[in-house]
Write an enzyme that holds these catalytic residues in place. Structure first.
Site, short mmCIF file in Angstrom:
data_model
loop_
_atom_site.label_atom_id
_atom_site.label_comp_id
_atom_site.label_asym_id
_atom_site.label_seq_id
_atom_site.Cartn_x
_atom_site.Cartn_y
_atom_site.Cartn_z
CB CYS A 91 -0.90 -0.02 1.23
SG CYS A 91 -1.93 1.45 1.34
CB CYS A 254 -4.11 4.98 -5.27
SG CYS A 254 -4.10 3.19 -5.03
O1 PYC Z 1 -1.81 4.00 -1.81
O2 PYC Z 1 -1.37 2.03 -2.64
C1 PYC Z 1 -2.10 2.81 -2.09
C2 PYC Z 1 -3.46 2.36 -1.71
C3 PYC Z 1 -4.04 1.16 -1.95
C4 PYC Z 1 -5.32 1.21 -1.40
C5 PYC Z 1 -5.50 2.43 -0.84
N1 PYC Z 1 -4.35 3.12 -1.03
#
Ligand code: PYC
Length: 333
Positions: A91, A254
């Protein structure tokens, strides 16, 4: 006050997305590697995740990370990621939150201007370089595990939506990248329920018809993330809505999704190495990504991404379970 469990955590947010960094109360999870610990945790200790992520201690988009001793000689700390959906192999926003917390609590030796922390994650070694000034973690650049495209320009039949073009890439998790126009929806938060419904239909169709498998990481065998690309996005600046199983949006840009998107743009010949790529979340927060080298994953051309973002410590808490609590694993509403 009575409690049968007590967890200590430092709460943070990375560009809007929470990471509850569990620093105490868990003990050492069995497993010879961090992925073995993740799989053991999922099978035997999932009540801890549910307690800490679900309401009333968490919320519908809660995310966290449990610190563990590293299982490898070349890493400082190990991490098992937890969130409302389960336990991710990697993550990005969570790693930026972990690195920020490790620096700001003094759980690593802090060196200015850059503190380097090597993290043992279930997906592999991730290096976090924290820009520190006056003891404050100003930003974090993570060097991620290899990202690669699994399917470029594929199509999938999605009940209720027709034949949807998508690209599937791995950036720490599998991401289906779909133009928002393909599901006839605008890039507007007022339409979030419709966007989530489309995302869930697409991930269900992929998992039922042609589920992906990572060739090296056990248990990474599904797609739970659909990255809906907003109109006007390109290889310099991309905006997206990240729909995540079972029905929430990443508030951050993300990190693993940004990695997957850069792998896609690189595979298309649109993003060169050592070039900034700005990825913007549904709430308008940004990560800056770069591809720093090429590699391969079991014969698949792959890239090593870096992601730069910021996190802020928001609190320190002790989370208890009273034996008479009627919701020992919380609930989703
Ligand atoms: O930042 O990789 C990330 C992530 C995955 C799910 C929520 N954030």
């Amino acid at each position: 006050m009575r409690s049968t469990r007590m967890f200590t955590a430092v709460d943070s947010h990375t560009e809007g997305m929470p990471t509850r960094v569990v620093t105490g109360g868990m003990g050492v999870i069995p497993g010879a590697t961090m992925n073995e610990k993740r799989l053991h945790f999922m099978e035997h200790l999932d009540d801890v995740r549910l307690l800490l992520m679900n309401e009333p201690r968490g919320h519908a988009a809660m995310s966290g990370a449990i610190l563990q001793p590293s299982t490898r000689a070349d890493a400082d700390w190990g991490v098992v990621y937890i969130e409302v959906s389960g336990c991710l192999p990697m993550c990005g926003h969570g790693t930026i939150g972990v690195a920020t917390v490790l620096v700001e609590t003094g759980m690593v030796d802090v060196v200015e201007p850059v503190t380097t922390i090597r993290l043992d994650t279930p997906a592999g070694l991730v290096i976090a370089r924290v820009a520190v000034s006056n003891g404050h973690a100003d930003s974090v650049t993570i060097e991620n595990v290899p990202a690669y495209v699994e399917r470029l320009d594929a199509v999938i039949d999605v009940p209720g939506y027709g034949t949807i073009p998508y690209t599937l890439a791995f950036g720490g998790n599998f991401y289906a990248m779909v133009d928002l126009d393909a599901v006839n929806l605008p890039f507007e938060r007022s339409r979030q329920n419709d966007i989530i419904a489309a995302g869930l239909a697409i991930m269900t169709a992929i998992n039922e018809q042609d589920a992906p498998h990572h060739p090296q990481i056990d248990g990474v065998d599904h797609c739970h993330h659909v990255e809906f690309i907003a109109p006007g996005s390109d290889a310099t600046l991309s905006r997206h809505a990240m729909a995540i199983h079972p029905g929430w949006f990443d508030r951050s840009p993300c990190g693993t999704g940004t990695s997957a998107r850069m792998a896609e743009l690189w595979a298309r010949g649109e993003l060169a190495l050592d070039t900034d790529f700005v990825n913007e979340s549904f709430i308008g927060s940004r990560f800056v990504g770069r591809l720093i080298s090429t590699t391969e994953v079991e014969g698949r051309p792959a890239v090593i991404p870096t992601i730069t973002g910021r996190a802020w410590v928001t609190g320190i808490g002790q989370y208890l379970l009273d034996p008479s609590d009627p919701f020992p694993t919380g609930f989703q509403f």
